[in-house]
Design an enzyme around this catalytic site. Structure first.
Site, PDB file in Angstrom:
ATOM      1  N   ASN A  48       5.404   3.258  -8.340  1.00  0.00           N
ATOM      2  CA  ASN A  48       4.452   4.212  -8.885  1.00  0.00           C
ATOM      3  C   ASN A  48       4.889   5.652  -8.590  1.00  0.00           C
ATOM      4  OD1 ASN A  48       1.984   5.258 -10.146  1.00  0.00           O
ATOM      5  ND2 ASN A  48       1.217   3.185  -9.864  1.00  0.00           N
ATOM      6  N   ARG A  49       3.956   6.589  -8.695  1.00  0.00           N
ATOM      7  CA  ARG A  49       4.317   8.013  -8.733  1.00  0.00           C
ATOM      8  C   ARG A  49       4.124   8.719  -7.386  1.00  0.00           C
ATOM      9  NH1 ARG A  49       2.070   6.525 -13.607  1.00  0.00           N
ATOM     10  NH2 ARG A  49       3.343   7.069 -15.422  1.00  0.00           N
ATOM     11  N   HIS A  82       8.651   5.171  -9.480  1.00  0.00           N
ATOM     12  CA  HIS A  82       9.323   3.905  -9.156  1.00  0.00           C
ATOM     13  C   HIS A  82      10.654   4.090  -8.432  1.00  0.00           C
ATOM     14  CE1 HIS A  82       6.136   1.987 -11.200  1.00  0.00           C
ATOM     15  NE2 HIS A  82       6.613   2.049 -12.428  1.00  0.00           N
ATOM     16  N   HIS A 124       7.172  -5.419 -11.725  1.00  0.00           N
ATOM     17  CA  HIS A 124       6.768  -4.696 -12.932  1.00  0.00           C
ATOM     18  C   HIS A 124       6.916  -5.552 -14.188  1.00  0.00           C
ATOM     19  CE1 HIS A 124       6.311  -1.339 -15.734  1.00  0.00           C
ATOM     20  NE2 HIS A 124       6.057  -0.530 -14.728  1.00  0.00           N
ATOM     21  N   THR A 125       6.531  -6.815 -14.123  1.00  0.00           N
ATOM     22  CA  THR A 125       6.627  -7.702 -15.283  1.00  0.00           C
ATOM     23  C   THR A 125       5.618  -7.320 -16.362  1.00  0.00           C
ATOM     24  OG1 THR A 125       7.475  -9.550 -13.993  1.00  0.00           O
ATOM     25  CG2 THR A 125       6.356 -10.101 -16.039  1.00  0.00           C
ATOM     26  N   TYR A 126       6.085  -7.322 -17.619  1.00  0.00           N
ATOM     27  CA  TYR A 126       5.210  -7.162 -18.776  1.00  0.00           C
ATOM     28  C   TYR A 126       4.820  -8.557 -19.274  1.00  0.00           C
ATOM     29  CZ  TYR A 126       6.611  -2.231 -19.344  1.00  0.00           C
ATOM     30  OH  TYR A 126       6.837  -0.881 -19.175  1.00  0.00           O
ATOM     31  N   ASP A 164      -3.401   3.088 -17.574  1.00  0.00           N
ATOM     32  CA  ASP A 164      -2.255   3.237 -16.680  1.00  0.00           C
ATOM     33  C   ASP A 164      -2.789   3.780 -15.365  1.00  0.00           C
ATOM     34  OD1 ASP A 164       0.258   3.304 -15.605  1.00  0.00           O
ATOM     35  OD2 ASP A 164       0.995   4.987 -16.805  1.00  0.00           O
ATOM     36  N   GLN A 224      -2.215  -1.691 -10.248  1.00  0.00           N
ATOM     37  CA  GLN A 224      -2.039  -0.800 -11.387  1.00  0.00           C
ATOM     38  C   GLN A 224      -2.072  -1.643 -12.651  1.00  0.00           C
ATOM     39  OE1 GLN A 224      -1.508   2.564 -10.885  1.00  0.00           O
ATOM     40  NE2 GLN A 224      -0.885   3.324 -12.892  1.00  0.00           N
ATOM     41  N   GLU A 269       0.468  -4.497 -11.531  1.00  0.00           N
ATOM     42  CA  GLU A 269       1.366  -4.175 -10.431  1.00  0.00           C
ATOM     43  C   GLU A 269       0.553  -4.030  -9.138  1.00  0.00           C
ATOM     44  OE1 GLU A 269       3.948  -0.780 -11.902  1.00  0.00           O
ATOM     45  OE2 GLU A 269       2.596  -1.136 -13.592  1.00  0.00           O
TER      46      GLU A 269
END
Length: 366
Positions: free
Chosen positions: A99-100, A125, A194-196, A265, A302, A330
């Site tokens: 993340n940020r 990330h 971070h799987t979609y 997000d 997330q 996440e």
């Protein structure tokens, strides 16, 4: 054969799950010639593949209510395609700091550190050379694979030599990810996957998936998606997934948190204490009947609705990955925690071990 089948059914009904089958094979080579391996984990109803590049999941196959097997994550068939995808982080372990971090800057013990910004003004990330771009070493286990990465002191501006260890194990329908990290200098760490996901197993978007998030609060953000430091109630907002709603039901609502990011997000504050395994999210896809349950020891999750997928990436079967084609859950500590003293700490010191567990459990609703 009949006796064996009955025995397996008895084990499953009794909650006793047989070991997964694990195989190892070559998946190609990095541009510098280093070998990349793929580990295939197979149980009765789930098959998951993990590669050493980015310690990433690349394929998860499960049946629908009619027994049809399909891949329930976005992905590619070949290593060159994974290497070419430099921006989606799909399937990977992201770090050191998932993340940020605002402006890529934070302070530990009075000393400021700078991670190169790669998301507008912020570091996302772990920066451009984060863990998702690294080649991990691997050891096969009875039910899965253990992957290790040593990140040197100063890697992406982060202090300390950090040793990260991520273990994927598959038992029954449950894919478990255990994270551990140690350091020789004070640093920050926030590892996640971070799987979609797309439980349709097709080229449809995920807006019809029904979602529950087990969090009464979320962390509102600035326009650059950095938390303000507040923990706001989800009540009476489109952020309220305490009961089931489709992802698309309120995604276009004129709510500031959604308009800033083009959809969801955001980090939800999970109900229950940090460090204790607890429900994070439940997903149901009504056409296929597939379900996904996420449990974690982390304090947050997330939820990302694939807002920045823009059709530039082409996945398996020639499918263009367009906006909202996948979603991420996440599990994590909160974004920008190094700069928010009131958030659960992400500081790791020598002699300590950062550890967490997340479990993705797949199922079917008839």
């Amino acid at each position: 054969m009949l006796k064996r089948t009955l025995f397996v059914l008895l084990l499953v009904s009794a909650g006793i799950v047989a070991h997964a089958e694990v195989t190892r094979a070559s998946f190609g080579n990095m541009p510098d010639g280093r070998a990349v391996d793929v580990f295939t984990l197979t149980s009765r109803n789930v098959e998951a593949k993990v590669i050493t590049y980015g310690a990433r999941l690349i394929d998860i196959r499960t049946p629908d209510r009619n027994g049809k097997i399909a891949d329930v994550m976005l992905g590619y068939d070949t290593l060159p395609e994974w290497l070419a995808d430099r921006g989606s982080y799909n399937g990977s372990i992201v770090g050191r700091y998932g993340n940020r971090i605002a402006n890529g800057r934070f302070t530990i013990d009075g000393k400021e550190y700078q991670v190169p910004p790669n998301d507008g003004p912020n570091a996302l990330h772990g920066g451009r050379g984060g863990f998702d771009k690294k080649l991990w070493t691997a050891k096969q286990l009875p039910d899965g694979v253990e992957l290790t990465l040593v990140s040197p002191d100063g890697d992406m501006g982060l202090p300390g030599t950090l040793t990260a260890q991520v273990t994927y194990t598959l038992k029954g329908n449950a894919l478990k990810i255990d994270y551990k990290a140690t350091t020789d200098k004070p640093t920050v760490v926030n590892l996640t996957n971070h799987t979609y996901f797309n439980l349709t197993g097709t080229d449809e978007d995920v807006l019809g998936h029904q979602l529950i998030i087990h969090g009464d609060r979320y962390t509102p953000t600035s326009k650059t998606l950095i938390p303000t430091g507040k923990l706001d109630s989800v009540a009476n907002t489109p952020m309220d997934f305490r009961t089931s709603h489709t992802i698309g039901e309120r995604i276009a609502a004129p709510f500031e948190a959604l308009t800033m990011g083009g959809g969801y997000d955001h980090n939800w504050v999970l109900n229950g204490p940090d460090g204790v395994l607890k429900p994070a999210a439940d997903v149901y896809e009504p056409k296929s009947g597939r379900t996904l349950k996420v449990t974690t020891t982390q304090p947050g999750v997330q939820f990302y609705s694939g807002n920045f997928l823009n059709g530039m990436l082409t996945g398996r079967g020639g499918i263009k990955y367009t906006k909202h084609m996948g979603f991420c859950l996440e599990t994590q500590h909160f974004p920008d925690s190094p700069n928010e003293p009131s958030f659960p700490s992400t500081v790791l010191r020598p002699g300590q071990t950062a550890s967490s567990t997340t479990i993705f459990t797949f199922g079917i609703k008839k």
